[in-house]
Design an enzyme around this catalytic site. Structure first.
Site, PDB file in Angstrom:
ATOM      1  N   HIS A   6       0.858  -1.193   0.000  1.00 30.79           N
ATOM      2  CA  HIS A   6       0.000   0.000   0.000  1.00 30.79           C
ATOM      3  C   HIS A   6       0.890   1.237   0.000  1.00 30.79           C
ATOM      4  O   HIS A   6       1.573   1.508  -0.980  1.00 30.79           O
ATOM      5  CB  HIS A   6      -0.928  -0.060   1.212  1.00 30.79           C
ATOM      6  CG  HIS A   6      -2.108   0.874   1.145  1.00 30.79           C
ATOM      7  ND1 HIS A   6      -2.407   1.645   0.055  1.00 30.79           N
ATOM      8  CD2 HIS A   6      -3.079   1.157   2.059  1.00 30.79           C
ATOM      9  CE1 HIS A   6      -3.503   2.345   0.287  1.00 30.79           C
ATOM     10  NE2 HIS A   6      -3.931   2.076   1.506  1.00 30.79           N
TER      11      HIS A   6
ATOM     12  N   HIS B 171      -2.091  -1.868 -11.247  1.00 32.81           N
ATOM     13  CA  HIS B 171      -3.017  -1.246 -10.321  1.00 32.81           C
ATOM     14  C   HIS B 171      -4.229  -2.150 -10.189  1.00 32.81           C
ATOM     15  O   HIS B 171      -4.637  -2.793 -11.158  1.00 32.81           O
ATOM     16  CB  HIS B 171      -3.429   0.142 -10.829  1.00 32.81           C
ATOM     17  CG  HIS B 171      -4.168   0.960  -9.810  1.00 32.81           C
ATOM     18  ND1 HIS B 171      -5.524   0.838  -9.597  1.00 32.81           N
ATOM     19  CD2 HIS B 171      -3.743   1.903  -8.939  1.00 32.81           C
ATOM     20  CE1 HIS B 171      -5.893   1.675  -8.651  1.00 32.81           C
ATOM     21  NE2 HIS B 171      -4.834   2.327  -8.226  1.00 32.81           N
TER      22      HIS B 171
ATOM     23  N   ASP C 135       3.197   5.576  -7.870  1.00 34.40           N
ATOM     24  CA  ASP C 135       4.428   5.323  -7.114  1.00 34.40           C
ATOM     25  C   ASP C 135       5.663   5.215  -8.005  1.00 34.40           C
ATOM     26  O   ASP C 135       6.789   5.332  -7.530  1.00 34.40           O
ATOM     27  CB  ASP C 135       4.280   4.044  -6.302  1.00 34.40           C
ATOM     28  CG  ASP C 135       3.151   4.127  -5.287  1.00 34.40           C
ATOM     29  OD1 ASP C 135       3.051   5.162  -4.611  1.00 34.40           O
ATOM     30  OD2 ASP C 135       2.362   3.173  -5.182  1.00 34.40           O
TER      31      ASP C 135
END
Length: 384
Positions: free
Chosen positions: A223, A269, A324
């Site tokens: 996460h 994702h 990210d």
């Protein structure tokens, strides 16, 4: 909304409730093709907005007029302080371990000493106080001197000046901090940190305790810590290939890593099937501000090479970069090369959306009765 009936079979068990509808989210949604939206507005619209404008949207479900946003800003400024006892307690926390441990503990401490027990009040209180909590945790853990809080400067402006990151250009870093903050406020109702926080609140834990639990959920590498791991992966690629690497060389190294069953970070994702629009915003910033920085160059090469390589695997449903993949490289290039604090920055932001979601579930859902205590069914399975 039309009625949707799900048939639950054995293959649906132990899949993390992925895709199962359990309620409503009033703040944001994530579409496989369009990406993240706040209150029906695409995240791509908000790259140059002020954080308080977006906070107003999330709280009220609509864009605020300038006077309304100004009043919210003034209200948050009044709520932004922490007592000396809270500050001393946070600064007395042990420095061992990941800073997210300190961050979660700091939220619990603030709640022990300053919680009102009113979800709506504490939603505003924690949104106002979290920049000071985050800055205090980072400065304490890093051994930096914390500047006195000046909420009147602005929401992220105050965070930036409190932290006073050594050897950084404060104006450049403020710009990155503000965009990072806005892009991470919320991400639908079912992401792990939001779901955990709301689950804990369903037992009538107060706002602070619920959010501390959500930050523990955010801390894991699947996460919030993913931004830290992605930066490390980009650094490894740069060390292996050097600053003059080509796209083809990056492709070959990625293929080699996959062949060796190594993880490729920054791609894929759970919901999206396109490049994360948040990543697109960061890529644009990186290209404009730091195109010649070695880490940014490698991140751009990975952006090009990664999908080509991953598309060759039919099991990969989304071969495109997520947020990210670039956020850590951008923070580093902008003067914040401290990846151990990136998840704290994430938490500083995500607190906003989760707090607003908790208010809905506790105070508005089911005609004001609130969502029932979370209690999914588990089937007994023996070990033999």
């Amino acid at each position: 909304m039309s009625e949707i009936i799900f048939e639950v079979t054995k293959q649906h068990l132990e899949t993390g409730l992925r895709g199962y509808p359990v309620g409503y989210c009033t703040t944001s949604s994530v579409d496989a093709q369009k990406g993240l939206s706040y209150v029906g507005h695409s995240i791509s619209e908000f790259g140059k907005k002020d954080p308080v404008e977006i906070i107003y949207m999330l709280i009220h479900g609509r864009e605020g007029e300038s006077k309304e946003v100004a009043l919210l800003s003034q209200d948050l400024q009044k709520r932004a302080s922490l007592s000396d006892k809270v500050m001393k307690s946070i600064q007395g926390l042990p420095k061992e371990g990941h800073p997210m441990k300190l961050f979660s503990s700091a939220i619990l401490i603030a709640g022990m000493l300053e919680s009102t027990g009113d979800y709506k009040e504490d939603c505003l209180n924690i949104i106002a106080k979290i920049p000071l909590i985050a800055a205090t945790v980072i400065a304490h853990h890093a051994g930096w001197e914390l500047n006195k809080s000046k909420p009147e400067l602005g929401y992220m402006e105050n965070f930036n000046q409190m932290l006073a990151v050594p050897n950084a250009n404060p104006d450049e870093l403020l710009n990155i901090f503000k965009v990072f903050n806005i892009l991470h406020y919320d991400h639908g109702g079912g992401n792990l940190s939001a779901f955990v926080g709301k689950s804990v609140a369903s037992g009538l834990e107060d706002m602070y305790g619920s959010l501390a639990s959500s930050m523990c959920a955010l801390a894991g590498p699947r996460h919030g810590k993913a931004n830290q791991d992605c930066l490390e992966f980009t650094k490894v690629m740069l060390e292996h290939l050097g600053e003059n690497a080509s796209v083809s060389e990056v492709e070959e190294l990625l293929k080699e890593k996959l062949k060796n069953k190594e993880l490729i970070y920054g791609f894929g994702h759970a919901v999206l099937r396109v490049e994360d629009p948040r990543a697109s915003i960061f890529y644009e910033m990186a290209s404009e501000l730091y195109a010649d920085h070695p880490l940014i160059r490698m991140a751009m090469l990975l952006r090009e090479a990664g999908p080509k390589v991953l598309k060759e695997n039919p099991k990969v449903s989304n071969p495109y970069p997520n947020v990210d993949a670039i956020s850590g490289a951008l923070l580093t290039a902008g003067g914040f090369p401290f990846p151990e604090y990136y998840t704290v920055l994430f938490g500083l932001s995500r607190i906003v959306g989760i707090a607003v979601q908790i208010v809905y579930e506790r105070c508005t859902a089911r005609d004001g009765k609130g969502v029932a205590i979370y209690r999914p069914k588990y089937f007994y399975k023996g070990n033999s």
